[in-house]
Design a protein around this motif. Sequence first.
Motif, PDB file in Angstrom:
ATOM      1  N   ARG A 107       0.699  -1.231  -0.200  1.00  0.00           N
ATOM      2  CA  ARG A 107       0.097   0.178   0.074  1.00  0.00           C
ATOM      3  C   ARG A 107       0.804   1.198   0.081  1.00  0.00           C
ATOM      4  NH1 ARG A 107      -5.611  -0.781   0.854  1.00  0.00           N
ATOM      5  NH2 ARG A 107      -5.794   1.415   0.899  1.00  0.00           N
ATOM      6  N   PHE A 108       2.042   1.185   0.257  1.00  0.00           N
ATOM      7  CA  PHE A 108       2.808   2.359   0.608  1.00  0.00           C
ATOM      8  C   PHE A 108       4.134   2.319  -0.382  1.00  0.00           C
ATOM      9  CE2 PHE A 108       1.286   1.258   4.783  1.00  0.00           C
ATOM     10  CZ  PHE A 108       0.950   2.788   5.212  1.00  0.00           C
ATOM     11  N   ILE A 109       4.648   1.425  -0.795  1.00  0.00           N
ATOM     12  CA  ILE A 109       5.944   1.069  -1.699  1.00  0.00           C
ATOM     13  C   ILE A 109       5.598   0.679  -2.975  1.00  0.00           C
ATOM     14  CG2 ILE A 109       8.231   0.409  -1.683  1.00  0.00           C
ATOM     15  CD1 ILE A 109       7.373   1.831   1.070  1.00  0.00           C
ATOM     16  N   GLU A 110       6.258   1.123  -4.045  1.00  0.00           N
ATOM     17  CA  GLU A 110       5.935   0.465  -5.449  1.00  0.00           C
ATOM     18  C   GLU A 110       7.070  -0.472  -5.523  1.00  0.00           C
ATOM     19  OE1 GLU A 110       4.833   2.943  -8.809  1.00  0.00           O
ATOM     20  OE2 GLU A 110       5.045   4.575  -7.564  1.00  0.00           O
ATOM     21  N   PHE A 111       6.533  -1.822  -5.661  1.00  0.00           N
ATOM     22  CA  PHE A 111       7.581  -2.981  -5.835  1.00  0.00           C
ATOM     23  C   PHE A 111       7.221  -3.269  -7.325  1.00  0.00           C
ATOM     24  CE2 PHE A 111       6.463  -3.278  -1.459  1.00  0.00           C
ATOM     25  CZ  PHE A 111       7.886  -3.497  -0.813  1.00  0.00           C
ATOM     26  N   LEU A 267       4.659  12.334   9.591  1.00  0.00           N
ATOM     27  CA  LEU A 267       3.884  11.239   9.168  1.00  0.00           C
ATOM     28  C   LEU A 267       3.332  11.567   7.894  1.00  0.00           C
ATOM     29  CD1 LEU A 267       2.895   9.692  12.476  1.00  0.00           C
ATOM     30  CD2 LEU A 267       4.650   8.958  10.963  1.00  0.00           C
ATOM     31  N   THR A 268       2.472  12.774   7.712  1.00  0.00           N
ATOM     32  CA  THR A 268       1.952  12.920   6.434  1.00  0.00           C
ATOM     33  C   THR A 268       2.688  13.556   5.394  1.00  0.00           C
ATOM     34  OG1 THR A 268       1.358  15.458   6.692  1.00  0.00           O
ATOM     35  CG2 THR A 268      -0.058  13.776   8.197  1.00  0.00           C
ATOM     36  N   PHE A 269       2.077  13.639   4.072  1.00  0.00           N
ATOM     37  CA  PHE A 269       2.577  14.247   2.967  1.00  0.00           C
ATOM     38  C   PHE A 269       2.115  15.539   2.579  1.00  0.00           C
ATOM     39  CE2 PHE A 269       3.879   9.858   3.073  1.00  0.00           C
ATOM     40  CZ  PHE A 269       5.019   9.708   2.154  1.00  0.00           C
ATOM     41  N   LEU A 270       1.443  16.040   3.660  1.00  0.00           N
ATOM     42  CA  LEU A 270       0.972  17.671   3.354  1.00  0.00           C
ATOM     43  C   LEU A 270       2.454  18.359   3.009  1.00  0.00           C
ATOM     44  CD1 LEU A 270      -1.609  17.888   6.222  1.00  0.00           C
ATOM     45  CD2 LEU A 270      -1.897  17.643   3.455  1.00  0.00           C
ATOM     46  N   PRO A 271       2.158  19.524   2.090  1.00  0.00           N
ATOM     47  CA  PRO A 271       3.165  20.402   1.972  1.00  0.00           C
ATOM     48  C   PRO A 271       3.819  20.876   3.252  1.00  0.00           C
ATOM     49  CG  PRO A 271       1.523  20.658   0.317  1.00  0.00           C
ATOM     50  CD  PRO A 271       1.017  19.647   1.515  1.00  0.00           C
ATOM     51  N   LEU A 272       5.138  21.222   3.362  1.00  0.00           N
ATOM     52  CA  LEU A 272       5.685  21.790   4.730  1.00  0.00           C
ATOM     53  C   LEU A 272       4.880  23.198   4.806  1.00  0.00           C
ATOM     54  CD1 LEU A 272       9.184  20.607   4.337  1.00  0.00           C
ATOM     55  CD2 LEU A 272       7.569  20.334   6.450  1.00  0.00           C
ATOM     56  N   GLU A 273       4.777  23.810   3.644  1.00  0.00           N
ATOM     57  CA  GLU A 273       4.322  25.251   3.829  1.00  0.00           C
ATOM     58  C   GLU A 273       3.127  25.468   4.530  1.00  0.00           C
ATOM     59  OE1 GLU A 273       7.214  24.843   0.651  1.00  0.00           O
ATOM     60  OE2 GLU A 273       5.330  23.993   0.957  1.00  0.00           O
ATOM     61  N   LEU A 297      -3.659   9.854   7.744  1.00  0.00           N
ATOM     62  CA  LEU A 297      -3.169   8.530   7.796  1.00  0.00           C
ATOM     63  C   LEU A 297      -3.880   7.380   7.547  1.00  0.00           C
ATOM     64  CD1 LEU A 297      -0.894   9.311  11.149  1.00  0.00           C
ATOM     65  CD2 LEU A 297      -0.518   9.688   8.700  1.00  0.00           C
ATOM     66  N   THR A 298      -5.343   7.573   8.036  1.00  0.00           N
ATOM     67  CA  THR A 298      -6.379   6.417   7.722  1.00  0.00           C
ATOM     68  C   THR A 298      -6.408   6.391   6.220  1.00  0.00           C
ATOM     69  OG1 THR A 298      -7.635   7.197   9.921  1.00  0.00           O
ATOM     70  CG2 THR A 298      -8.821   5.597   8.217  1.00  0.00           C
ATOM     71  N   LYS A 299      -6.519   7.388   5.251  1.00  0.00           N
ATOM     72  CA  LYS A 299      -6.477   7.460   3.992  1.00  0.00           C
ATOM     73  C   LYS A 299      -5.386   6.449   3.302  1.00  0.00           C
ATOM     74  CE  LYS A 299      -5.836  11.054   1.428  1.00  0.00           C
ATOM     75  NZ  LYS A 299      -5.853  12.319   0.589  1.00  0.00           N
ATOM     76  N   MET A 300      -3.944   6.756   4.013  1.00  0.00           N
ATOM     77  CA  MET A 300      -3.045   6.130   3.386  1.00  0.00           C
ATOM     78  C   MET A 300      -3.016   4.617   3.862  1.00  0.00           C
ATOM     79  SD  MET A 300       0.861   8.178   4.066  1.00  0.00           S
ATOM     80  CE  MET A 300       0.310   9.363   5.298  1.00  0.00           C
ATOM     81  N   VAL A 301      -3.401   4.067   5.017  1.00  0.00           N
ATOM     82  CA  VAL A 301      -3.454   3.073   5.368  1.00  0.00           C
ATOM     83  C   VAL A 301      -4.607   2.017   4.713  1.00  0.00           C
ATOM     84  CG1 VAL A 301      -3.483   1.202   7.476  1.00  0.00           C
ATOM     85  CG2 VAL A 301      -2.035   3.328   7.399  1.00  0.00           C
ATOM     86  N   HIS A 302      -5.745   2.616   5.059  1.00  0.00           N
ATOM     87  CA  HIS A 302      -6.969   1.913   4.735  1.00  0.00           C
ATOM     88  C   HIS A 302      -7.684   2.479   3.213  1.00  0.00           C
ATOM     89  CE1 HIS A 302      -6.850  -0.221   8.397  1.00  0.00           C
ATOM     90  NE2 HIS A 302      -6.514   1.060   9.117  1.00  0.00           N
ATOM     91  N   GLY A 303      -7.308   3.578   2.817  1.00  0.00           N
ATOM     92  CA  GLY A 303      -7.912   4.095   1.481  1.00  0.00           C
ATOM     93  C   GLY A 303      -9.057   5.174   1.800  1.00  0.00           C
TER      94      GLY A 303
END
Length: 406
Positions: A107-111, A267-273, A297-303
């Motif tokens: 779910r996180f990494i492209e293999f 933990l999130t990918f929100l822009p630092l700005e 975080l819930t969206k990243m893990v569970h959609g």
Amino acid sequence: MTIYDELKARGLIAQVTDEDEIKEVINNGKATFYIGFDCTADSLTAGHFMALTLMKRLQQAGNRPIALIGGGTTMIGDPSGRTDMRKMLTKEDIDHNAECFKRQMERFIEFGEGKALMLNNADWLLDLNYIELLREVGPCFSVNNMLRAECYKQRMEKGLSFLEFNYMIMQSYDFYYMFQHYGCNMQFGGDDQWSNMLGGTELIRRKLGKDAYAMTITLLTDSQGKKMGKTAGNAVWLDPNKTSPFEFYQYWRNVGDADVLKCIRMLTFLPLEQIDEMDHWEGEQLNKAKEILAYELTKMVHGEEEAEKAQATARGLFSGAADHENMPSTKLDAELVKDGGVGLLAAMVAAGLCGSNREARQLVQQGGVLVDGEKVTDPKAVLTVDALNKGVVIKKGKKVYHKVVL
């Protein structure tokens, strides 16, 4: 902003072996790096979250991750951060856990071809010959230095088994092996792994005369210095069957005011700005920040769909318009029924709201429990079979809701 500068700005970097070299390597997408995951359970936890998001950030910057499943090292057991020896698992348990890890990591990494690799150190560690290993790498390790290592210190008083003493050598050998066979030139890990990681860079230097690098990630702790990722003494799991999406959402929604912006940054990918603009938020705005953290975080893990459901359920509970359908629930064993009902304390323990009848009794007597919206202070209270067939909502404290049914 370079990827290294971003990691620093997000507060992720703890220790590095050679900052200038590491900057050069990861900023230019030249790192083939690994993070190890020992298979001690059948699910990854919120404690692994930082490592997974770090892998994703570095992959997006053009570097190649190796997710190393510890099928071999789990048979030894990492003593780092432990006051006692880990439970010995069977090879079958370890193999099962490894398969569970793989599904979650995807779910996180492209293999795939030219992308991330997933390896299992059982493939080389289990075939090692003891005498050959001793002769090959034994001279490269100083027992004096090993005994001074942070990962062994807290175990010395209670007793460190010879089995666990070998863990550093196994982890170092992993790095040495992957350096030769996969071009792995960098290792990342939690800050409690620093001694083990240095063992690997030193082994590569002494055996091959080449440089490899290590960087530790800041451990995710709350404002009291306690590791985050546990609730009511239990791990917060990434497997929805062990920690439901709603419970996962609620864990992050309930972090302390002093911790929420740190968690968003790390933990999130929100822009630092965008995150920097939240730095001066206070009061009700911090609750908004907690919602953002929990949703992302819930969206990243569970959609996205599960994140939307969890958020709607949580908002409904806080407003009094509860959505019972998405609330975490437990089906009680019929054997708990006595005299037409189930004792409240027994129901709370069965639902995992408390670890024991004693803990549940204390909570009830202190007024910390509501049953279907009504405060209950009698520890002898019984939930009737009729009510349980419809579903009873138990509220523990201010923020934890759980439905119990028969």
